[in-house]
Design a protein around this motif. Structure first.
Motif, PDB file in Angstrom:
ATOM      1  N   LEU A  49       0.842  -1.200   0.000  1.00  0.00           N
ATOM      2  CA  LEU A  49       0.000   0.000   0.000  1.00  0.00           C
ATOM      3  C   LEU A  49       0.873   1.246   0.000  1.00  0.00           C
ATOM      4  CD1 LEU A  49      -2.994   0.658  -0.104  1.00  0.00           C
ATOM      5  CD2 LEU A  49      -2.934   0.963   2.349  1.00  0.00           C
ATOM      6  N   ARG A  50       2.062   1.138   0.578  1.00  0.00           N
ATOM      7  CA  ARG A  50       2.994   2.271   0.557  1.00  0.00           C
ATOM      8  C   ARG A  50       3.333   2.643  -0.884  1.00  0.00           C
ATOM      9  NH1 ARG A  50       5.491   3.314   5.398  1.00  0.00           N
ATOM     10  NH2 ARG A  50       4.933   1.886   7.063  1.00  0.00           N
ATOM     11  N   LEU A  51       3.601   1.642  -1.718  1.00  0.00           N
ATOM     12  CA  LEU A  51       3.923   1.896  -3.123  1.00  0.00           C
ATOM     13  C   LEU A  51       2.695   2.387  -3.886  1.00  0.00           C
ATOM     14  CD1 LEU A  51       6.209  -1.200  -3.827  1.00  0.00           C
ATOM     15  CD2 LEU A  51       6.929   1.178  -3.484  1.00  0.00           C
ATOM     16  N   CYS A  52       1.529   1.844  -3.575  1.00  0.00           N
ATOM     17  CA  CYS A  52       0.281   2.253  -4.243  1.00  0.00           C
ATOM     18  C   CYS A  52      -0.051   3.717  -3.979  1.00  0.00           C
ATOM     19  CB  CYS A  52      -0.902   1.417  -3.764  1.00  0.00           C
ATOM     20  SG  CYS A  52      -0.959  -0.254  -4.374  1.00  0.00           S
ATOM     21  N   CYS A  53       0.192   4.159  -2.751  1.00  0.00           N
ATOM     22  CA  CYS A  53      -0.253   5.488  -2.316  1.00  0.00           C
ATOM     23  C   CYS A  53       0.865   6.511  -2.215  1.00  0.00           C
ATOM     24  CB  CYS A  53      -0.975   5.374  -0.977  1.00  0.00           C
ATOM     25  SG  CYS A  53      -2.470   4.388  -1.061  1.00  0.00           S
ATOM     26  N   GLY A  54       2.062   6.163  -2.647  1.00  0.00           N
ATOM     27  CA  GLY A  54       3.167   7.104  -2.607  1.00  0.00           C
ATOM     28  C   GLY A  54       3.649   7.430  -1.203  1.00  0.00           C
ATOM     29  N   LEU A  55       3.484   6.484  -0.269  1.00  0.00           N
ATOM     30  CA  LEU A  55       3.945   6.678   1.105  1.00  0.00           C
ATOM     31  C   LEU A  55       5.407   6.269   1.209  1.00  0.00           C
ATOM     32  CD1 LEU A  55       0.834   5.153   2.913  1.00  0.00           C
ATOM     33  CD2 LEU A  55       1.374   7.579   2.632  1.00  0.00           C
ATOM     34  N   PRO A  56       6.119   6.747   2.231  1.00  0.00           N
ATOM     35  CA  PRO A  56       7.532   6.381   2.376  1.00  0.00           C
ATOM     36  C   PRO A  56       7.699   4.871   2.532  1.00  0.00           C
ATOM     37  CG  PRO A  56       6.915   8.082   3.975  1.00  0.00           C
ATOM     38  CD  PRO A  56       5.666   7.645   3.288  1.00  0.00           C
ATOM     39  N   GLU A  57       8.667   4.319   1.804  1.00  0.00           N
ATOM     40  CA  GLU A  57       8.947   2.892   1.917  1.00  0.00           C
ATOM     41  C   GLU A  57       9.770   2.636   3.174  1.00  0.00           C
ATOM     42  OE1 GLU A  57      10.124   0.662  -1.607  1.00  0.00           O
ATOM     43  OE2 GLU A  57       9.863   2.535  -2.715  1.00  0.00           O
ATOM     44  N   ARG A  58       9.676   1.413   3.686  1.00  0.00           N
ATOM     45  CA  ARG A  58      10.495   0.994   4.814  1.00  0.00           C
ATOM     46  C   ARG A  58      10.642  -0.522   4.748  1.00  0.00           C
ATOM     47  NH1 ARG A  58       7.551  -1.811   8.229  1.00  0.00           N
ATOM     48  NH2 ARG A  58       5.516  -1.199   8.974  1.00  0.00           N
ATOM     49  N   GLY A  59      11.572  -1.050   5.493  1.00  0.00           N
ATOM     50  CA  GLY A  59      11.788  -2.488   5.525  1.00  0.00           C
ATOM     51  C   GLY A  59      10.700  -3.209   6.303  1.00  0.00           C
ATOM     52  N   LEU A  60      10.730  -4.525   6.212  1.00  0.00           N
ATOM     53  CA  LEU A  60       9.776  -5.366   6.935  1.00  0.00           C
ATOM     54  C   LEU A  60       9.975  -5.252   8.439  1.00  0.00           C
ATOM     55  CD1 LEU A  60      10.060  -8.741   4.977  1.00  0.00           C
ATOM     56  CD2 LEU A  60       8.307  -7.007   4.735  1.00  0.00           C
ATOM     57  N   LYS A  61       8.878  -5.337   9.169  1.00  0.00           N
ATOM     58  CA  LYS A  61       8.917  -5.449  10.627  1.00  0.00           C
ATOM     59  C   LYS A  61       8.158  -6.710  11.002  1.00  0.00           C
ATOM     60  CE  LYS A  61       9.065  -0.534  11.763  1.00  0.00           C
ATOM     61  NZ  LYS A  61       8.402   0.538  12.524  1.00  0.00           N
ATOM     62  N   LEU A  62       8.572  -7.366  12.066  1.00  0.00           N
ATOM     63  CA  LEU A  62       7.879  -8.576  12.510  1.00  0.00           C
ATOM     64  C   LEU A  62       6.420  -8.297  12.876  1.00  0.00           C
ATOM     65  CD1 LEU A  62      10.589 -10.392  14.646  1.00  0.00           C
ATOM     66  CD2 LEU A  62       9.735 -11.018  12.377  1.00  0.00           C
ATOM     67  N   SER A  63       6.113  -7.066  13.254  1.00  0.00           N
ATOM     68  CA  SER A  63       4.738  -6.719  13.632  1.00  0.00           C
ATOM     69  C   SER A  63       3.839  -6.454  12.425  1.00  0.00           C
ATOM     70  CB  SER A  63       4.739  -5.494  14.545  1.00  0.00           C
ATOM     71  OG  SER A  63       5.330  -4.387  13.877  1.00  0.00           O
ATOM     72  N   ASP A  64       4.404  -6.376  11.220  1.00  0.00           N
ATOM     73  CA  ASP A  64       3.601  -6.157  10.010  1.00  0.00           C
ATOM     74  C   ASP A  64       2.673  -7.343   9.765  1.00  0.00           C
ATOM     75  OD1 ASP A  64       4.950  -3.775   9.628  1.00  0.00           O
ATOM     76  OD2 ASP A  64       6.211  -4.523   8.008  1.00  0.00           O
ATOM     77  N   ARG A  65       1.648  -7.106   8.979  1.00  0.00           N
ATOM     78  CA  ARG A  65       0.673  -8.145   8.653  1.00  0.00           C
ATOM     79  C   ARG A  65       0.467  -8.208   7.149  1.00  0.00           C
ATOM     80  NH1 ARG A  65       1.859  -9.712  12.789  1.00  0.00           N
ATOM     81  NH2 ARG A  65       0.764  -9.595  14.749  1.00  0.00           N
ATOM     82  N   LEU A  66       0.039  -9.367   6.695  1.00  0.00           N
ATOM     83  CA  LEU A  66      -0.398  -9.557   5.314  1.00  0.00           C
ATOM     84  C   LEU A  66      -1.886  -9.858   5.329  1.00  0.00           C
ATOM     85  CD1 LEU A  66       2.522 -11.784   3.970  1.00  0.00           C
ATOM     86  CD2 LEU A  66       2.101  -9.368   3.444  1.00  0.00           C
ATOM     87  N   ILE A  67      -2.645  -9.067   4.604  1.00  0.00           N
ATOM     88  CA  ILE A  67      -4.080  -9.327   4.446  1.00  0.00           C
ATOM     89  C   ILE A  67      -4.220 -10.081   3.128  1.00  0.00           C
ATOM     90  CG2 ILE A  67      -6.379  -8.327   4.213  1.00  0.00           C
ATOM     91  CD1 ILE A  67      -5.285  -5.813   5.655  1.00  0.00           C
ATOM     92  N   VAL A  68      -4.591 -11.334   3.210  1.00  0.00           N
ATOM     93  CA  VAL A  68      -4.717 -12.168   2.015  1.00  0.00           C
ATOM     94  C   VAL A  68      -6.089 -11.903   1.406  1.00  0.00           C
ATOM     95  CG1 VAL A  68      -4.624 -14.502   1.090  1.00  0.00           C
ATOM     96  CG2 VAL A  68      -3.187 -13.876   3.056  1.00  0.00           C
ATOM     97  N   LEU A  69      -6.061 -11.446   0.155  1.00  0.00           N
ATOM     98  CA  LEU A  69      -7.271 -11.025  -0.556  1.00  0.00           C
ATOM     99  C   LEU A  69      -7.565 -11.949  -1.727  1.00  0.00           C
ATOM    100  CD1 LEU A  69      -6.278  -7.261  -0.872  1.00  0.00           C
ATOM    101  CD2 LEU A  69      -7.822  -8.240   0.827  1.00  0.00           C
ATOM    102  N   GLN A  70      -8.839 -12.179  -1.972  1.00  0.00           N
ATOM    103  CA  GLN A  70      -9.240 -12.879  -3.195  1.00  0.00           C
ATOM    104  C   GLN A  70      -9.767 -11.819  -4.150  1.00  0.00           C
ATOM    105  OE1 GLN A  70      -8.874 -16.272  -4.145  1.00  0.00           O
ATOM    106  NE2 GLN A  70      -9.201 -15.137  -6.035  1.00  0.00           N
ATOM    107  N   LEU A  71      -8.953 -11.521  -5.173  1.00  0.00           N
ATOM    108  CA  LEU A  71      -9.361 -10.574  -6.202  1.00  0.00           C
ATOM    109  C   LEU A  71     -10.002 -11.346  -7.340  1.00  0.00           C
ATOM    110  CD1 LEU A  71      -6.146  -8.344  -6.227  1.00  0.00           C
ATOM    111  CD2 LEU A  71      -8.242  -8.042  -4.877  1.00  0.00           C
ATOM    112  N   GLU A  72     -10.546 -10.641  -8.285  1.00  0.00           N
ATOM    113  CA  GLU A  72     -11.216 -11.312  -9.395  1.00  0.00           C
ATOM    114  C   GLU A  72     -10.267 -12.231 -10.162  1.00  0.00           C
ATOM    115  OE1 GLU A  72     -13.422 -10.078 -13.516  1.00  0.00           O
ATOM    116  OE2 GLU A  72     -13.761  -8.814 -11.763  1.00  0.00           O
TER     117      GLU A  72
END
Length: 154
Positions: A60-83
């Protein structure tokens, strides 16, 4: 046209709260190592293995032009079913589920036309949630490119 009431998954990226319709969500998983995928669309951080499947990770950072940063253990992945495919959305934190009614909703056209992934704004008390359309994260061209790259990757 948005249908109400709806259930939202609320999440945070870079101190901003976002939401998406729960109907897209398959599961939320802890962050795992992301493998880069050369030649992938600019919003794709790489791929992960989820239950034996290779799933592209949309930042979402890349999608919205937000500052990039490295992975953190507290980050989450929301698994989505797209078309066209399953995808994982990389977020800082998942805050929970929330109901939304028509009185809380403002369509994106009333605010901005410049952000393709923003479908509207949800008023949650004093807080505003940026309502996302996950189908817009990847264009048809992005999906085609991923099809080619994932075929070579597997």
């Amino acid at each position: 046209m948005k249908h109400f009431p709806c259930r939202l998954l609320v999440f945070r990226v870079e101190n901003r709260n976002y939401a998406l319709d729960i109907s897209f969500v398959q599961r939320v998983v802890p962050m795992v190592e992301i493998t880069t995928l050369p030649g992938s669309p600019s919003v794709v951080a790489g791929v992960v293995n989820i239950r034996g499947g290779i799933v592209p990770v949309v930042s979402l950072r890349l999608c919205c032009g937000l500052p990039e940063r490295g992975l953190k253990l507290s980050d989450r992945l929301i698994v989505l079913q797209l078309e066209r495919r399953m995808a994982a959305l990389w977020v800082d934190d998942v805050l929970g589920l929330q109901e939304c009614n028509e009185g809380q909703w403002t369509a994106a056209e009333e605010i901005t036309r410049s952000l393709k992934s923003v479908e509207g704004i949800v008023k949650n008390g004093e807080e505003l949630l940026i309502f996302q359309n996950p189908e817009s994260y990847l264009s048809p061209k992005d999906h085609d490119l991923l099809d080619l790259e994932l075929l070579q990757f597997s």
